[in-house]
Design a protein around this motif. Structure first.
Motif, PDB file in Angstrom:
ATOM      1  N   ARG A  70      14.538  25.832  18.808  1.00  0.00           N
ATOM      2  CA  ARG A  70      13.536  26.456  18.226  1.00  0.00           C
ATOM      3  C   ARG A  70      13.368  26.270  16.744  1.00  0.00           C
ATOM      4  N   TYR A  71      11.822  26.589  16.151  1.00  0.00           N
ATOM      5  CA  TYR A  71      12.145  26.120  14.851  1.00  0.00           C
ATOM      6  C   TYR A  71      10.798  27.111  14.106  1.00  0.00           C
ATOM      7  N   GLU A  72      11.038  27.160  13.527  1.00  0.00           N
ATOM      8  CA  GLU A  72       9.856  28.101  12.578  1.00  0.00           C
ATOM      9  C   GLU A  72       8.844  27.374  11.527  1.00  0.00           C
ATOM     10  N   VAL A  73       8.035  27.162  11.839  1.00  0.00           N
ATOM     11  CA  VAL A  73       6.878  26.223  10.882  1.00  0.00           C
ATOM     12  C   VAL A  73       5.743  26.863  10.422  1.00  0.00           C
ATOM     13  N   THR A  74       5.187  26.591   9.001  1.00  0.00           N
ATOM     14  CA  THR A  74       4.065  26.665   8.560  1.00  0.00           C
ATOM     15  C   THR A  74       3.310  25.707   8.256  1.00  0.00           C
ATOM     16  N   ALA A  75       2.102  25.965   7.331  1.00  0.00           N
ATOM     17  CA  ALA A  75       1.362  25.029   7.295  1.00  0.00           C
ATOM     18  C   ALA A  75       2.148  24.007   5.979  1.00  0.00           C
ATOM     19  N   GLY A  76       1.927  22.358   6.394  1.00  0.00           N
ATOM     20  CA  GLY A  76       1.838  21.947   5.384  1.00  0.00           C
ATOM     21  C   GLY A  76       3.651  21.290   6.637  1.00  0.00           C
ATOM     22  N   ASP A  77       4.184  21.423   7.367  1.00  0.00           N
ATOM     23  CA  ASP A  77       5.337  20.943   8.549  1.00  0.00           C
ATOM     24  C   ASP A  77       4.775  19.314   8.541  1.00  0.00           C
ATOM     25  N   VAL A  78       5.517  18.292   8.710  1.00  0.00           N
ATOM     26  CA  VAL A  78       5.767  16.869   9.637  1.00  0.00           C
ATOM     27  C   VAL A  78       6.086  17.778  10.956  1.00  0.00           C
ATOM     28  N   ILE A  79       5.931  17.656  11.830  1.00  0.00           N
ATOM     29  CA  ILE A  79       6.549  17.933  13.342  1.00  0.00           C
ATOM     30  C   ILE A  79       6.864  16.590  14.095  1.00  0.00           C
ATOM     31  N   LEU A  80       8.291  15.834  13.818  1.00  0.00           N
ATOM     32  CA  LEU A  80       8.438  14.301  15.056  1.00  0.00           C
ATOM     33  C   LEU A  80       8.767  14.513  16.072  1.00  0.00           C
ATOM     34  N   CYS A  81       7.597  14.449  17.361  1.00  0.00           N
ATOM     35  CA  CYS A  81       8.522  14.720  18.598  1.00  0.00           C
ATOM     36  C   CYS A  81       8.870  13.040  19.123  1.00  0.00           C
ATOM     37  N   PHE A 117      11.469   8.761  16.341  1.00  0.00           N
ATOM     38  CA  PHE A 117      11.681   8.535  15.186  1.00  0.00           C
ATOM     39  C   PHE A 117      13.214   9.288  14.804  1.00  0.00           C
ATOM     40  N   LEU A 118      13.858   9.991  15.159  1.00  0.00           N
ATOM     41  CA  LEU A 118      15.324  10.029  14.565  1.00  0.00           C
ATOM     42  C   LEU A 118      16.164  10.225  15.964  1.00  0.00           C
ATOM     43  N   GLU A 119      17.558  10.076  15.285  1.00  0.00           N
ATOM     44  CA  GLU A 119      18.234  10.881  16.067  1.00  0.00           C
ATOM     45  C   GLU A 119      18.249  12.254  16.795  1.00  0.00           C
ATOM     46  N   SER A 120      18.451  13.130  18.305  1.00  0.00           N
ATOM     47  CA  SER A 120      18.548  13.616  18.680  1.00  0.00           C
ATOM     48  C   SER A 120      19.397  15.066  18.135  1.00  0.00           C
ATOM     49  N   ARG A 121      20.187  14.350  16.981  1.00  0.00           N
ATOM     50  CA  ARG A 121      21.228  15.763  15.802  1.00  0.00           C
ATOM     51  C   ARG A 121      20.361  15.836  15.104  1.00  0.00           C
ATOM     52  N   PHE A 122      19.469  14.842  15.078  1.00  0.00           N
ATOM     53  CA  PHE A 122      18.556  15.632  13.265  1.00  0.00           C
ATOM     54  C   PHE A 122      16.983  16.288  13.775  1.00  0.00           C
ATOM     55  N   SER A 123      16.968  17.846  12.908  1.00  0.00           N
ATOM     56  CA  SER A 123      15.494  18.151  12.459  1.00  0.00           C
ATOM     57  C   SER A 123      14.730  17.046  12.431  1.00  0.00           C
ATOM     58  N   LEU A 165       3.735   4.815   9.497  1.00  0.00           N
ATOM     59  CA  LEU A 165       4.964   4.598  10.873  1.00  0.00           C
ATOM     60  C   LEU A 165       5.654   4.469   8.947  1.00  0.00           C
ATOM     61  N   GLU A 166       5.723   3.631   7.856  1.00  0.00           N
ATOM     62  CA  GLU A 166       6.085   3.800   7.152  1.00  0.00           C
ATOM     63  C   GLU A 166       6.538   5.260   5.738  1.00  0.00           C
ATOM     64  N   LEU A 167       5.277   5.634   5.739  1.00  0.00           N
ATOM     65  CA  LEU A 167       6.053   7.310   5.046  1.00  0.00           C
ATOM     66  C   LEU A 167       6.553   8.041   5.912  1.00  0.00           C
ATOM     67  N   VAL A 168       6.520   8.081   7.171  1.00  0.00           N
ATOM     68  CA  VAL A 168       7.554   8.605   8.178  1.00  0.00           C
ATOM     69  C   VAL A 168       8.894   8.266   8.241  1.00  0.00           C
ATOM     70  N   LYS A 169       9.334   6.850   7.671  1.00  0.00           N
ATOM     71  CA  LYS A 169      10.704   6.021   7.254  1.00  0.00           C
ATOM     72  C   LYS A 169      10.666   6.914   6.236  1.00  0.00           C
ATOM     73  N   ARG A 170      10.495   6.718   5.288  1.00  0.00           N
ATOM     74  CA  ARG A 170      10.896   7.297   3.791  1.00  0.00           C
ATOM     75  C   ARG A 170      11.188   8.888   4.196  1.00  0.00           C
ATOM     76  N   MET A 171       9.981   9.531   4.919  1.00  0.00           N
ATOM     77  CA  MET A 171       9.856  11.113   5.243  1.00  0.00           C
ATOM     78  C   MET A 171      11.823  10.626   5.787  1.00  0.00           C
ATOM     79  N   THR A 172      11.702  10.581   7.045  1.00  0.00           N
ATOM     80  CA  THR A 172      13.574  11.382   7.384  1.00  0.00           C
ATOM     81  C   THR A 172      14.502   9.944   6.736  1.00  0.00           C
ATOM     82  N   ARG A 173      14.566   9.862   6.265  1.00  0.00           N
ATOM     83  CA  ARG A 173      15.536   9.363   4.701  1.00  0.00           C
ATOM     84  C   ARG A 173      16.551  10.839   4.795  1.00  0.00           C
TER      85      ARG A 173
END
Length: 290
Positions: A70-81, A117-123, A165-173
């Motif tokens: 469980r995570y606290e989320v607020t406006a402006g957050d991006v959530i990757l599932c 989008f990323l490994e499960s060990r990352f938020s 997708l390119e933006l997401v790849k940048r973000m997940t760095r």
């Protein structure tokens, strides 16, 4: 700029269309804009086996669960599932809550499992205002083209999805490790068991016998971890599955009720309306009509 209409899930490519037009490629499956300000219609606990999602929280705050964390989320957050990830949302009651989501099928990124989008060990939670704004503009354009459905709209949406997708790849760095890893916990194993068997007759007695745990410990653990009793948690999982089926398939309400774990379609309709705020038929129209 805003989506063309509220509370619409717009299909872009079906799996069959994508297999014919974009074999082996990631494809834009749907875009969904939701404004839950007027009622308690959030999407309950569910998963998409073949679809990964990028969700933008446009307004509001609350809690969001991805793979039992469980995570606290607020406006402006991006959530990757990632595809197959069990997720659930808990908007703050009485406040505006708006989301914009893009579903991507056949996701395949370098050095990652299929659908990830990323490994499960990352938020899966990110707060990057600049990239959030860029993603929102792309998603709004996708929503507009999907609503208009003029010639070539699928290809336009596909190009915009690729840009996202390119933006997401940048973000997940700049990803962060998840603070806790519950995979070995008794709660994680029981919750995964419920997720696999939610359509069956899952009782506390069955769980007690399967996992050699006392009824008291089981009930206390679920209340502490989720805020729900075991029965409430199971019901939330069933209702979430039904919501997805109503929005994404043409299956009858009777079939969806039975395959989501409800023996009686009338009871299903009553309990669905109680928790979602609409009957199953109203909800399907609410999510898919244009």
């Amino acid at each position: 700029m805003g989506p063309a209409e509220f509370n619409q899930q717009r299909t872009i490519y079906t799996a069959r269309e994508a297999a014919e037009a974009l074999p082996g490629q990631p494809y834009a499956a749907y875009v969904c804009y939701s404004d839950w300000t007027g009622g308690d219609h959030s999407t309950l606990m569910h998963r998409h086996e073949d679809i990964a999602e990028i969700l933008l929280l446009l307004k509001g705050h609350g809690l969001y669960t991805v793979d039992l964390r469980r995570y606290e989320v607020t406006a402006g957050d991006v959530i990757l599932c990632n595809s197959g990830a069990l997720h659930d949302e808990f908007p703050q009651a009485g406040e505006p809550y708006r989301t914009l989501c893009l579903g991507i099928g056949n996701l395949a990124l370098p050095d990652l499992p299929a659908g990830s989008f990323l490994e499960s060990r990352f938020s899966p939670m990110f707060h990057r205002p600049e990239q959030f704004g860029d993603l929102m503009q792309l998603f709004c354009q996708i929503d507009r083209y999907a609503a208009e459905r003029e010639d070539g709209y699928q290809l336009l949406c596909q190009y915009l999805m690729r840009a996202a997708l390119e933006l997401v790849k940048r973000m997940t760095r700049e990803r962060k490790n998840v603070p806790d890893t519950p995979e070995d916990s008794i709660f994680w194993r029981i919750a995964k068991y419920i997720d696999r068997h939610y359509a069956e007759d899952v009782t506390i007695e069955r769980l007690v016998k399967e996992f050699y745990i006392s009824p008291y410990h089981l009930s206390h653990m679920f209340k502490q971890k989720t805020g729900y009793s075991v029965k409430q948690y199971l019901l939330r999982r069933r209702l979430g599955e039904a919501q997805i089926r109503l929005a994404m398939t043409q299956d009858s309400v009777q079939t969806i009720a039975e395959e989501s774990g409800f023996e009686d379609a009338s009871y299903f309709s009553r309990i669905f309306a109680k928790h979602v705020g609409l009957t199953p038929t109203e909800y399907r129209k609410y999510r898919t009509s244009s």
